[in-house]
Motif scaffolding. Structure first.
Motif, PDB file in Angstrom:
ATOM      1  N   SER A  24       0.863  -1.297  -0.207  1.00  0.00           N
ATOM      2  CA  SER A  24      -0.187   0.346   0.053  1.00  0.00           C
ATOM      3  C   SER A  24       0.776   1.232   0.193  1.00  0.00           C
ATOM      4  O   SER A  24       1.515   1.144   0.603  1.00  0.00           O
ATOM      5  CB  SER A  24      -1.185  -0.192   0.868  1.00  0.00           C
ATOM      6  N   ALA A  25      -0.177   2.180  -0.265  1.00  0.00           N
ATOM      7  CA  ALA A  25       1.356   3.409  -0.425  1.00  0.00           C
ATOM      8  C   ALA A  25       1.928   3.693   1.213  1.00  0.00           C
ATOM      9  O   ALA A  25       2.858   4.318   1.737  1.00  0.00           O
ATOM     10  CB  ALA A  25       0.027   4.819   0.071  1.00  0.00           C
ATOM     11  N   GLN A  26       1.157   3.064   2.141  1.00  0.00           N
ATOM     12  CA  GLN A  26       1.582   3.192   3.859  1.00  0.00           C
ATOM     13  C   GLN A  26       3.352   1.888   3.389  1.00  0.00           C
ATOM     14  O   GLN A  26       3.301   2.441   4.590  1.00  0.00           O
ATOM     15  CB  GLN A  26       0.999   2.872   4.429  1.00  0.00           C
ATOM     16  N   GLY A  27       3.006   2.079   3.173  1.00  0.00           N
ATOM     17  CA  GLY A  27       3.764   0.677   3.334  1.00  0.00           C
ATOM     18  C   GLY A  27       3.504  -1.081   3.036  1.00  0.00           C
ATOM     19  O   GLY A  27       4.368  -1.781   3.221  1.00  0.00           O
ATOM     20  N   GLY A  28       2.681  -1.658   3.898  1.00  0.00           N
ATOM     21  CA  GLY A  28       2.020  -2.498   4.272  1.00  0.00           C
ATOM     22  C   GLY A  28       2.196  -3.381   2.669  1.00  0.00           C
ATOM     23  O   GLY A  28       1.990  -2.727   1.511  1.00  0.00           O
ATOM     24  N   ALA A  29       1.639  -4.125   3.470  1.00  0.00           N
ATOM     25  CA  ALA A  29       1.413  -5.357   2.817  1.00  0.00           C
ATOM     26  C   ALA A  29      -0.111  -5.434   2.364  1.00  0.00           C
ATOM     27  O   ALA A  29      -1.032  -4.913   3.015  1.00  0.00           O
ATOM     28  CB  ALA A  29       1.383  -7.110   3.110  1.00  0.00           C
ATOM     29  N   VAL A  30      -1.177  -5.902   0.842  1.00  0.00           N
ATOM     30  CA  VAL A  30      -1.814  -6.367   0.764  1.00  0.00           C
ATOM     31  C   VAL A  30      -2.146  -7.368  -0.030  1.00  0.00           C
ATOM     32  O   VAL A  30      -1.497  -7.882  -0.553  1.00  0.00           O
ATOM     33  CB  VAL A  30      -2.543  -4.414  -0.820  1.00  0.00           C
ATOM     34  N   PRO A  87      -2.153   2.273  10.601  1.00  0.00           N
ATOM     35  CA  PRO A  87      -1.838   3.666  11.118  1.00  0.00           C
ATOM     36  C   PRO A  87      -3.239   3.651  11.630  1.00  0.00           C
ATOM     37  O   PRO A  87      -4.511   3.390  10.548  1.00  0.00           O
ATOM     38  CB  PRO A  87      -1.331   5.228  10.639  1.00  0.00           C
ATOM     39  N   ASP A  88      -4.213   3.499  13.435  1.00  0.00           N
ATOM     40  CA  ASP A  88      -4.927   3.313  13.585  1.00  0.00           C
ATOM     41  C   ASP A  88      -6.093   5.041  12.721  1.00  0.00           C
ATOM     42  O   ASP A  88      -6.944   4.518  12.173  1.00  0.00           O
ATOM     43  CB  ASP A  88      -5.589   3.387  14.697  1.00  0.00           C
ATOM     44  N   SER A  89      -5.008   5.668  12.690  1.00  0.00           N
ATOM     45  CA  SER A  89      -6.393   6.765  11.840  1.00  0.00           C
ATOM     46  C   SER A  89      -6.446   7.263  10.309  1.00  0.00           C
ATOM     47  O   SER A  89      -7.324   7.032   9.995  1.00  0.00           O
ATOM     48  CB  SER A  89      -4.916   8.792  12.133  1.00  0.00           C
ATOM     49  N   PHE A  90      -5.498   5.715   9.612  1.00  0.00           N
ATOM     50  CA  PHE A  90      -5.526   5.918   8.729  1.00  0.00           C
ATOM     51  C   PHE A  90      -6.697   4.930   8.027  1.00  0.00           C
ATOM     52  O   PHE A  90      -8.120   4.870   7.697  1.00  0.00           O
ATOM     53  CB  PHE A  90      -4.322   4.911   7.484  1.00  0.00           C
ATOM     54  N   ALA A  91      -6.607   3.566   9.158  1.00  0.00           N
ATOM     55  CA  ALA A  91      -7.967   3.099   9.018  1.00  0.00           C
ATOM     56  C   ALA A  91      -9.181   3.201   9.336  1.00  0.00           C
ATOM     57  O   ALA A  91     -10.552   3.448   8.736  1.00  0.00           O
ATOM     58  CB  ALA A  91      -7.436   1.623   9.686  1.00  0.00           C
ATOM     59  N   GLU A  92      -9.676   4.149  10.361  1.00  0.00           N
ATOM     60  CA  GLU A  92     -10.563   5.507  10.815  1.00  0.00           C
ATOM     61  C   GLU A  92     -11.025   5.873   9.388  1.00  0.00           C
ATOM     62  O   GLU A  92     -12.252   5.962   8.877  1.00  0.00           O
ATOM     63  CB  GLU A  92     -10.526   5.972  12.062  1.00  0.00           C
ATOM     64  N   GLN A  93      -9.755   6.712   8.893  1.00  0.00           N
ATOM     65  CA  GLN A  93     -10.521   7.297   7.645  1.00  0.00           C
ATOM     66  C   GLN A  93     -11.319   6.787   6.446  1.00  0.00           C
ATOM     67  O   GLN A  93     -11.818   6.782   5.765  1.00  0.00           O
ATOM     68  CB  GLN A  93      -9.081   8.229   7.822  1.00  0.00           C
ATOM     69  N   ARG A 106     -13.431  -3.608   8.089  1.00  0.00           N
ATOM     70  CA  ARG A 106     -13.871  -4.452   9.327  1.00  0.00           C
ATOM     71  C   ARG A 106     -12.378  -4.214  10.186  1.00  0.00           C
ATOM     72  O   ARG A 106     -10.945  -3.705   9.116  1.00  0.00           O
ATOM     73  CB  ARG A 106     -13.597  -5.486   9.511  1.00  0.00           C
ATOM     74  N   ALA A 107     -11.370  -3.565  10.986  1.00  0.00           N
ATOM     75  CA  ALA A 107     -10.228  -4.144  11.743  1.00  0.00           C
ATOM     76  C   ALA A 107     -10.313  -4.992  12.133  1.00  0.00           C
ATOM     77  O   ALA A 107     -11.241  -4.875  13.533  1.00  0.00           O
ATOM     78  CB  ALA A 107      -9.846  -2.089  11.939  1.00  0.00           C
ATOM     79  N   THR A 108      -9.072  -4.895  13.251  1.00  0.00           N
ATOM     80  CA  THR A 108      -8.345  -6.027  13.927  1.00  0.00           C
ATOM     81  C   THR A 108      -8.638  -5.358  15.610  1.00  0.00           C
ATOM     82  O   THR A 108      -8.416  -5.991  16.353  1.00  0.00           O
ATOM     83  CB  THR A 108      -7.447  -6.098  14.196  1.00  0.00           C
ATOM     84  N   THR A 127      -0.595   1.076  16.104  1.00  0.00           N
ATOM     85  CA  THR A 127      -0.920   0.301  14.801  1.00  0.00           C
ATOM     86  C   THR A 127      -2.044  -0.313  13.989  1.00  0.00           C
ATOM     87  O   THR A 127      -2.320  -1.452  15.143  1.00  0.00           O
ATOM     88  CB  THR A 127       0.297   0.064  14.504  1.00  0.00           C
ATOM     89  N   ILE A 128      -2.799  -0.493  13.208  1.00  0.00           N
ATOM     90  CA  ILE A 128      -3.931  -1.933  13.272  1.00  0.00           C
ATOM     91  C   ILE A 128      -3.208  -2.626  12.545  1.00  0.00           C
ATOM     92  O   ILE A 128      -2.940  -2.762  11.378  1.00  0.00           O
ATOM     93  CB  ILE A 128      -5.024  -1.024  12.529  1.00  0.00           C
ATOM     94  N   THR A 129      -2.991  -4.022  12.899  1.00  0.00           N
ATOM     95  CA  THR A 129      -2.844  -4.647  12.390  1.00  0.00           C
ATOM     96  C   THR A 129      -2.689  -5.628  11.217  1.00  0.00           C
ATOM     97  O   THR A 129      -2.543  -5.607  10.100  1.00  0.00           O
ATOM     98  CB  THR A 129      -2.983  -6.038  13.033  1.00  0.00           C
ATOM     99  N   ARG A 130      -4.582  -5.711  10.528  1.00  0.00           N
ATOM    100  CA  ARG A 130      -5.225  -5.686   9.639  1.00  0.00           C
ATOM    101  C   ARG A 130      -6.510  -4.337   9.877  1.00  0.00           C
ATOM    102  O   ARG A 130      -7.898  -4.738  10.636  1.00  0.00           O
ATOM    103  CB  ARG A 130      -5.999  -7.899   9.419  1.00  0.00           C
ATOM    104  N   THR A 131      -6.762  -4.511   8.594  1.00  0.00           N
ATOM    105  CA  THR A 131      -7.857  -3.362   8.088  1.00  0.00           C
ATOM    106  C   THR A 131      -8.284  -4.489   6.865  1.00  0.00           C
ATOM    107  O   THR A 131      -8.013  -4.660   6.021  1.00  0.00           O
ATOM    108  CB  THR A 131      -7.572  -1.893   7.452  1.00  0.00           C
ATOM    109  N   ALA A 132      -9.701  -4.918   6.929  1.00  0.00           N
ATOM    110  CA  ALA A 132      -9.865  -6.003   6.282  1.00  0.00           C
ATOM    111  C   ALA A 132     -11.194  -5.123   5.203  1.00  0.00           C
ATOM    112  O   ALA A 132     -11.754  -4.445   5.443  1.00  0.00           O
ATOM    113  CB  ALA A 132     -10.308  -6.522   5.989  1.00  0.00           C
TER     114      ALA A 132
END
Length: 187
Positions: free
Chosen positions: A119-125, A146-152, A168-170, A179-184
């Motif tokens: 992703s643009a944040q660098g985490g795996a997709v 980051p939790d603020s990214f996942a929330e937005q 959904r988020a973990t 950091t939110i481990t997984r956002t689906a």
């Protein structure tokens, strides 16, 4: 001769105030700039999610199977390193980006074993069948946001709550830098 009086020089209150105002403006500009960068990353992640969802739908329309899960992938997309089991669940997450790329629906080269989208944040997709926050099914998974990214992302695409809807988020959105481990994002 009278002794010379030495005069001490220093900053006046006005000069100090001007310097503090300038520092404040610089800090404000830096913080606003960081906010703009974060906003651009979030928009990029949402665009990536929309593009991947469209790619999965296009693959399914063309081949009547899900990428990664396609039991005939090696004949549908020459160069594929494997077939899925055709059960309708994308548990073959390593093959999904390879099938999409070889079919021309996404760019990139994925070897089907160790290469992952980021992703643009660098985490795996991942394009994956997963259970997150009590909901299971096929969808996209963004790791380590980051939790603020996942929330937005959740607010823009769904209801803004980590444990309801199609996003959904973990973990709960706390906006404290965790950091939110997984956002689906479920299809």
């Amino acid at each position: 001769m009278p002794p010379l009086l030495s005069r001490q020089y220093g900053f006046t209150l006005v000069e100090i105030a001007i310097v503090l105002v300038i520092i404040g403006l610089l800090l404000g500009g830096v913080l606003k700039g960081q906010s703009l960068i974060d906003s651009a990353k979030i928009k990029n992640i949402i665009q990536q999610a929309n593009a991947l969802s469209a790619a999965v739908n296009a693959y399914q329309d063309r081949f009547r199977a899900l990428p990664g899960d396609d039991a005939l992938a090696t004949s549908h997309v020459p160069g594929a390193t494997g077939n899925g089991n055709g059960d309708g669940q994308i548990t073959e997450y390593q093959l999904a980006p390879q099938h999409l790329a070889l079919a021309g629906f996404i760019t990139g080269s994925y070897n089907g074993s160790t290469d992952f989208m980021t992703s643009a944040q660098g985490g795996a997709v991942y394009i994956y069948n997963e259970v997150v926050a009590g909901r299971g099914g096929n969808g996209l998974r963004f790791d380590n946001l980051p939790d603020s990214f996942a929330e937005q992302i959740d607010s823009k695409l769904d209801d803004g709550k980590f444990d309801t809807g199609s996003v959904r988020a973990t973990g709960n959105y706390t906006n404290n830098g965790t950091t939110i481990t997984r956002t689906a994002l479920f299809f």
